[in-house]
Design an enzyme around this catalytic site. Structure first.
Site, short mmCIF file in Angstrom:
data_model
loop_
_atom_site.label_atom_id
_atom_site.label_comp_id
_atom_site.label_asym_id
_atom_site.label_seq_id
_atom_site.Cartn_x
_atom_site.Cartn_y
_atom_site.Cartn_z
N LYS A 167 -12.13 -1.97 6.29
CA LYS A 167 -11.24 -2.80 7.09
C LYS A 167 -11.68 -2.84 8.56
CE LYS A 167 -8.44 -3.65 3.63
NZ LYS A 167 -7.65 -2.55 3.08
N ASP A 224 -1.80 6.57 6.59
CA ASP A 224 -2.81 5.63 6.10
C ASP A 224 -3.08 4.64 7.23
OD1 ASP A 224 -4.28 3.59 4.94
OD2 ASP A 224 -2.89 3.21 3.29
N TRP A 237 0.82 -1.21 0.00
CA TRP A 237 0.00 0.00 0.00
C TRP A 237 0.85 1.25 0.00
CZ3 TRP A 237 -4.16 -1.38 -2.04
CH2 TRP A 237 -4.81 -2.57 -1.68
C1 LIG Z 1 -6.92 -2.02 1.85
C2 LIG Z 1 -5.94 -0.97 2.04
C3 LIG Z 1 -5.81 0.11 1.13
C4 LIG Z 1 -6.64 0.21 -0.14
O1 LIG Z 1 -7.95 0.49 0.17
P1 LIG Z 1 -9.05 0.71 -0.97
O2 LIG Z 1 -10.18 1.28 -0.16
O3 LIG Z 1 -9.34 -0.63 -1.56
O4 LIG Z 1 -8.53 1.65 -1.97
C5 LIG Z 1 -4.89 1.08 1.40
N1 LIG Z 1 -4.12 1.03 2.49
C6 LIG Z 1 -4.19 0.02 3.38
C7 LIG Z 1 -3.30 0.02 4.58
C8 LIG Z 1 -5.10 -1.01 3.18
O5 LIG Z 1 -5.19 -2.01 4.06
#
Ligand SMILES: *Cc1c(COP(=O)(O)O)cnc(C)c1O
Length: 354
Positions: free
Chosen positions: A191, A167, A100
């Site tokens: 998540k 993030d 990511w």
């Molecule tokens: C799943 C995830 C993403 C991507 O998320 P999307 O909503 O599918 O774009 C980005 N960063 C992390 C840490 C993730 O676990």
């Protein structure tokens, strides 16, 4: 029967949240209308959005500190580029801790210079880089607090004068942190908060308005703030379910209370991984994630029996990501300690049977 859901995302949500959400899909607030067929400008939905935004700041301890919470669309992946669009004038720093962050770096490079302040690519992201130096003059430093795919998690965050962007897609609301050390936090809902379709952005207003480029309205955080996260039609259902999850979390006692459960779950699973000779962990021990535990069998011959036992126990979503292999147990907020107990029982049963 409800499965024990270890899926990495979209992931488990509290059962009571799913029940309430399903009722609202048929009849919301006894309006005689579904949540998904009323105007997003109606009083009933505006209240949902305001409650979700307010609860976010309340749970993170950021109320009255100059932050705004937004529920945007496009996933965390959209934030990879929006962060750079809004904040990158010359040079940004990125800590590369996995797939990511790698993707975030790729997008940022479209807007300016990117310095990779550290990377754990050399060991396929098994650890969190430490002891790196942060160059001066960065527009911001970007971190990924929890690496969903590799099962590593930052335990400490650098002290820096740079604007800090994080993030937190896969560990937001899971542990107590001084969230005010970050100037911006973002997280895809799917998540640890709600269904896919909305992305939480928490941003300190004072970091905006510093780049010289013109930003298209939909990609401009300032526009979304100005319009109370309703510049265009928001993802009404994902926002509603996220609100319900935040209410559920508040009722439980907030992040402090859920962290205690999350600690117990991680403790239970990792001690089994370490004590059971049939299993080995993937990530370096000191960097292990409490949300996503990555592990493998020490003897590939056990694969078939382990996987049939998992299935029989009603366990779902244990497959590791294709870039790591093996297994990944995602233990997000809504997963119970009992579910982790079921997995651990299967693991020790495998050892007993030999
Ligand atoms: C799943 C995830 C993403 C991507 O998320 P999307 O909503 O599918 O774009 C980005 N960063 C992390 C840490 C993730 O676990």
């Amino acid at each position: 029967m409800k499965k024990h859901n270890f899926s990495a995302g979209p992931c488990i949500l509290p059962q009571e949240v799913l029940l309430k959400a399903s009722e609202a899909v048929v009849d919301f607030n006894s309006l005689g209308l579904s949540l998904v067929e009323i105007s997003h400008r109606s009083k009933d939905f505006v209240e949902v959005m305001q409650t979700a935004r307010g609860l976010t700041l309340e749970l993170l301890g950021l109320q009255g500190k100059g932050y705004q919470a937004l529920f945007l669309q496009g996933g965390a992946s959209m934030e990879f580029l929006m962060v750079a669009y809004n904040l990158l004038e010359k040079k940004a720093g990125y800590l590369n801790t996995g797939t990511w962050s790698d993707k975030a770096i790729k997008e940022a490079k479209l807007f300016g210079d990117v310095v990779e302040v550290g990377s754990s690519k050399d060991e396929n992201f098994k650890y969190i880089p430490k002891g790196y130096t942060i160059p001066s003059g960065l527009d911001y430093l970007h971190l990924t607090s929890n690496n969903t795919i590799f099962g590593t998690q930052m335990k400490k965050f650098p002290t820096t004068d740079a604007t800090l962007v994080c993030d937190m897609s896969s560990d937001i609301f899971s542990r107590q942190l001084d969230f005010s050390q970050f100037d911006m936090i973002y997280a895809g809902a799917q998540k640890n908060m709600g269904p896919a379709g909305t992305t939480l952005v928490v941003i300190k207003e004072e970091i905006l308005g510093k780049v010289s480029r013109t930003i298209p309205s939909m990609l401009d955080y300032a526009v979304h703030i100005d319009k109370d996260s309703m510049f265009n039609t928001p993802a009404v259902f994902p926002v509603y379910v996220s609100m319900l999850t935040l209410q559920w979390l508040k009722k439980l006692g907030g992040i402090k209370a859920i962290e205690e459960v999350n600690d117990k779950k991680a403790q239970l699973l990792y001690s089994e991984i370490d004590l059971n000779p049939f299993f080995e962990g993937y990530a370096h021990i000191e960097d292990r994630s409490k949300m996503n535990a990555t592990f493998n069998l020490t003897d590939a011959k056990m694969k078939e029996s382990f996987e049939s036992m998992i299935k029989e126990a009603g366990i779902n979503g244990l497959n590791g990501h294709r870039s790591v292999g093996g297994y990944r147990a995602s233990m997000y907020n809504a997963l119970s300690l009992e579910s982790v107990g079921v997995l651990v029982d299967v693991m020790s049963e495998l050892e007993r049977k030999g």
